[in-house]
Write an enzyme that holds these catalytic residues in place. Structure first.
Site, PDB file in Angstrom:
ATOM      1  N   CYS A 135       0.576  -1.263   0.088  1.00 54.98           N
ATOM      2  CA  CYS A 135      -0.019  -0.209   0.430  1.00 54.98           C
ATOM      3  C   CYS A 135       0.603   0.860   0.110  1.00 54.98           C
ATOM      4  CB  CYS A 135      -1.174   0.120   1.656  1.00 54.98           C
ATOM      5  SG  CYS A 135      -0.564  -0.827   2.830  1.00 54.98           S
ATOM      6  N   SER A 139      -3.695   0.408  10.067  1.00 55.19           N
ATOM      7  CA  SER A 139      -4.775  -0.411   9.505  1.00 55.19           C
ATOM      8  C   SER A 139      -3.824  -1.208   8.171  1.00 55.19           C
ATOM      9  CB  SER A 139      -6.366   0.517   8.726  1.00 55.19           C
ATOM     10  OG  SER A 139      -5.614   0.933   8.060  1.00 55.19           O
ATOM     11  N   HIS A 182      -2.056   6.939   4.583  1.00 58.41           N
ATOM     12  CA  HIS A 182      -0.384   6.215   4.665  1.00 58.41           C
ATOM     13  C   HIS A 182      -0.446   7.562   3.734  1.00 58.41           C
ATOM     14  CE1 HIS A 182      -0.622   2.334   5.882  1.00 58.41           C
ATOM     15  NE2 HIS A 182      -0.189   1.972   4.890  1.00 58.41           N
TER      16      HIS A 182
HETATM   17  N1  LIG Z   1      -5.079  -3.438   5.595  1.00 63.48           N
HETATM   18  C1  LIG Z   1      -3.829  -2.765   3.888  1.00 63.48           C
HETATM   19  O1  LIG Z   1      -3.678  -1.138   4.159  1.00 63.48           O
HETATM   20  C2  LIG Z   1      -3.155  -3.583   2.745  1.00 63.48           C
HETATM   21  C3  LIG Z   1      -2.917  -3.372   1.901  1.00 63.48           C
HETATM   22  C4  LIG Z   1      -2.645  -3.410   1.343  1.00 63.48           C
HETATM   23  C5  LIG Z   1      -2.642  -5.503   0.917  1.00 63.48           C
HETATM   24  N2  LIG Z   1      -2.823  -5.468   2.130  1.00 63.48           N
HETATM   25  C6  LIG Z   1      -2.783  -6.980   2.126  1.00 63.48           C
HETATM   26  O2  LIG Z   1      -4.165  -7.417   2.164  1.00 63.48           O
HETATM   27  C7  LIG Z   1      -4.235  -9.092   3.173  1.00 63.48           C
HETATM   28  C8  LIG Z   1      -5.233  -9.178   4.142  1.00 63.48           C
HETATM   29  O3  LIG Z   1      -5.550  -7.626   4.875  1.00 63.48           O
HETATM   30  P1  LIG Z   1      -6.065  -6.897   5.949  1.00 63.48           P
HETATM   31  O4  LIG Z   1      -5.358  -4.870   6.545  1.00 63.48           O
HETATM   32  O5  LIG Z   1      -7.576  -7.048   5.550  1.00 63.48           O
HETATM   33  O6  LIG Z   1      -5.873  -8.347   7.195  1.00 63.48           O
HETATM   34  P2  LIG Z   1      -7.169  -8.288   8.279  1.00 63.48           P
HETATM   35  O7  LIG Z   1      -7.835  -7.181   8.116  1.00 63.48           O
HETATM   36  O8  LIG Z   1      -6.347  -8.851   9.543  1.00 63.48           O
HETATM   37  O9  LIG Z   1      -8.162  -9.171   7.449  1.00 63.48           O
HETATM   38  C9  LIG Z   1      -7.611 -10.809   7.441  1.00 63.48           C
HETATM   39  C10 LIG Z   1      -8.676 -11.092   6.645  1.00 63.48           C
HETATM   40  O10 LIG Z   1      -8.182 -12.957   6.339  1.00 63.48           O
HETATM   41  C11 LIG Z   1      -9.305 -13.563   7.033  1.00 63.48           C
HETATM   42  N3  LIG Z   1      -8.853 -15.392   7.258  1.00 63.48           N
HETATM   43  C12 LIG Z   1      -7.282 -15.168   7.869  1.00 63.48           C
HETATM   44  N4  LIG Z   1      -7.039 -16.608   8.396  1.00 63.48           N
HETATM   45  C13 LIG Z   1      -7.348 -17.168   7.103  1.00 63.48           C
HETATM   46  C14 LIG Z   1      -7.696 -18.439   6.570  1.00 63.48           C
HETATM   47  N5  LIG Z   1      -6.571 -19.388   7.557  1.00 63.48           N
HETATM   48  N6  LIG Z   1      -8.899 -18.859   5.995  1.00 63.48           N
HETATM   49  C15 LIG Z   1      -9.558 -17.794   5.355  1.00 63.48           C
HETATM   50  N7  LIG Z   1      -9.307 -16.602   5.707  1.00 63.48           N
HETATM   51  C16 LIG Z   1      -8.473 -16.049   6.451  1.00 63.48           C
HETATM   52  C17 LIG Z   1      -9.398 -13.386   8.005  1.00 63.48           C
HETATM   53  O11 LIG Z   1     -11.089 -13.577   8.298  1.00 63.48           O
HETATM   54  P3  LIG Z   1     -10.672 -14.193   9.642  1.00 63.48           P
HETATM   55  O12 LIG Z   1     -12.282 -12.581  10.745  1.00 63.48           O
HETATM   56  O13 LIG Z   1     -11.880 -15.182  10.325  1.00 63.48           O
HETATM   57  O14 LIG Z   1     -10.225 -13.961  10.816  1.00 63.48           O
HETATM   58  C18 LIG Z   1     -10.276 -11.736   7.478  1.00 63.48           C
HETATM   59  O15 LIG Z   1     -11.487 -11.466   6.811  1.00 63.48           O
HETATM   60  C19 LIG Z   1      -2.767  -8.896   3.373  1.00 63.48           C
HETATM   61  O16 LIG Z   1      -2.018 -10.402   2.696  1.00 63.48           O
HETATM   62  C20 LIG Z   1      -1.806  -7.537   3.225  1.00 63.48           C
HETATM   63  O17 LIG Z   1      -0.670  -7.304   3.709  1.00 63.48           O
HETATM   64  C21 LIG Z   1      -3.810  -4.951   2.740  1.00 63.48           C
END
Ligand SMILES: NC(=O)c1ccc[n+]([C@@H]2O[C@H](COP(=O)([O-])OP(=O)(O)OC[C@H]3O[C@@H](n4cnc5c(N)ncnc54)[C@H](OP(=O)(O)O)[C@@H]3O)[C@@H](O)[C@H]2O)c1
Length: 343
Positions: free
Chosen positions: A136, A166, A249
């Site tokens: 991001c 976040s 960010h």
């Molecule tokens: N946040 C950002 O700004 C951002 C930007 C670019 C890229 N990313 C990438 O996007 C991805 C997600 O980030 P996030 O920030 O949205 O994370 P998050 O808020 O922690 O959400 C994680 C998600 O993954 C699910 N999950 C976790 N373990 C799982 C499993 N074993 N099987 C199926 N689903 C599972 C969780 O489900 P439960 O609710 O059931 O636990 C939840 O829906 C990461 O790879 C991150 O690096 C994030």
């Protein structure tokens, strides 16, 4: 000429990680586009199976993820953890889905395009089943560099980030709120997600350290920027800092160009770039912040000025909603380009 796609031809999509901060943002963006609810499946871990999430006038159920979750899905957005992407992306591809992955699992794989549609849309069509979105912090940075490089090559780039919590997911966001509450109530602060307290402080470490003293996040910015811009030699260094901000960010950017440009040319280059909005052209006191950039699609750039310490240098500042352009919006735009979707 691009055609408006018929509703029945819109791709059927699954969002794996639907209960996370990026997954929720993806749903918001789909709702803004009135994407039909019957074309959307929500997937997460067994922890969330059976939960309902409101979408337009409906409630969509969240399902546990398994081998069969991807049957007849044209597109699978994965925004979970790297291990989840590594496990499920190959399965989804084997079922014929296009995977658009938010994690860092495949970003540097040479068979996986790493795409910001305003910068390298042509790379989308080189995919072999998986397309990655960048980190991001990388996405807004490459948009800015791409716009400026239409005028002059960037000889060297120094970037420092101010990254919201976040960016580390929903538990990290909760940690900031809980710690802030505890701090204000004079209670002891505990940290589970971040290595140190983040409330009323900042942490000059995002992700783990590498042997060279950089963090993985800093290496991601450097390597991903080079890959997207197809410039493996690009001279770039970065320092990534976590700040106690919920969303958006910011980045302080200093660049040295090959040519001597005036300020107006930089304004014009950034102004003409799709997805960028320039602030403060006529008023120095107008600049982008999380306060005025969160929840919005553009990358906002401001504080643009000549670097007084070198001949062809400029300094500037950007703010970009990490959940929108930094993640869900970029992923959605990739799908829209891949399937020539116009709403
Ligand atoms: N946040 C950002 O700004 C951002 C930007 C670019 C890229 N990313 C990438 O996007 C991805 C997600 O980030 P996030 O920030 O949205 O994370 P998050 O808020 O922690 O959400 C994680 C998600 O993954 C699910 N999950 C976790 N373990 C799982 C499993 N074993 N099987 C199926 N689903 C599972 C969780 O489900 P439960 O609710 O059931 O636990 C939840 O829906 C990461 O790879 C991150 O690096 C994030």
């Amino acid at each position: 000429m691009s055609m408006r796609i018929q509703e029945k031809d819109l791709p059927s999509i699954a969002i794996l990680g639907a209960t996370g901060v990026v997954g929720i943002e993806c749903l918001k963006l789909l709702a803004e586009r009135n994407y039909p609810a019957d074309k959307i499946s929500l997937l997460a871990s067994p922890r969330s199976a059976g939960k309902f999430i409101e979408y337009l006038d409906e409630k969509l159920i969240v399902e546990d993820t398994n081998q069969d979750s991807f049957n007849e899905k044209n597109v699978v957005f994965i925004s979970a953890e790297t291990q989840v992407s590594l496990k499920y992306a190959p399965i989804a591809v084997s079922k014929g889905s296009l995977v658009i992955d938010d994690s860092s699992a495949f970003r540097m794989n040479k068979n996986v395009p790493l795409v910001v549609p305003e910068v390298n849309p042509e790379d989308i069509f080189l995919h072999q089943g998986i397309i990655s979105i960048p980190n991001c912090t990388t996405t807004p940075l490459v948009m800015l560099i791409y716009a400026i490089e239409k005028l002059s090559k960037v000889k060297r780039l120094v970037v420092s980030t101010y990254q919201s919590v976040s960016g580390a997911g929903k538990l990290a966001t909760e940690e900031l709120f809980n710690q802030s509450n505890d701090w204000l109530q004079n209670r002891e602060i505990s940290s589970k997600i971040f290595p140190y307290p983040i409330a009323f402080s900042l942490i000059p470490q995002v992700d783990d350290f590498e042997p060279d003293g950089y963090t993985k996040e800093e290496h991601k910015m450097i390597n991903e920027t080079r890959k997207i811009l197809h410039n493996p030699e690009m001279r770039i260094t970065s320092t990534c800092v976590r700040v106690p901000v919920p969303i958006t960010h910011c980045e302080s950017i200093n660049l040295e160009l090959s040519d001597n440009l005036d300020l107006q040319s930089i304004y014009n280059a950034l102004d003409s770039m799709t997805g960028i909005e320039v602030l403060g052209k006529n008023n120095f006191e107008e600049y982008p912040m999380p306060f005025n950039s969160s929840g919005k699609d553009p990358v906002f750039v401001g504080r643009i000025r000549k670097d007084l310490s070198c001949e062809n240098g400029f300094s500037m500042w950007l703010a970009s909603d990490n959940l929108r352009k930094g993640a869900a919006l970029n992923a959605l735009q990739i799908m829209e380009k891949a399937f020539s979707i116009k709403y």
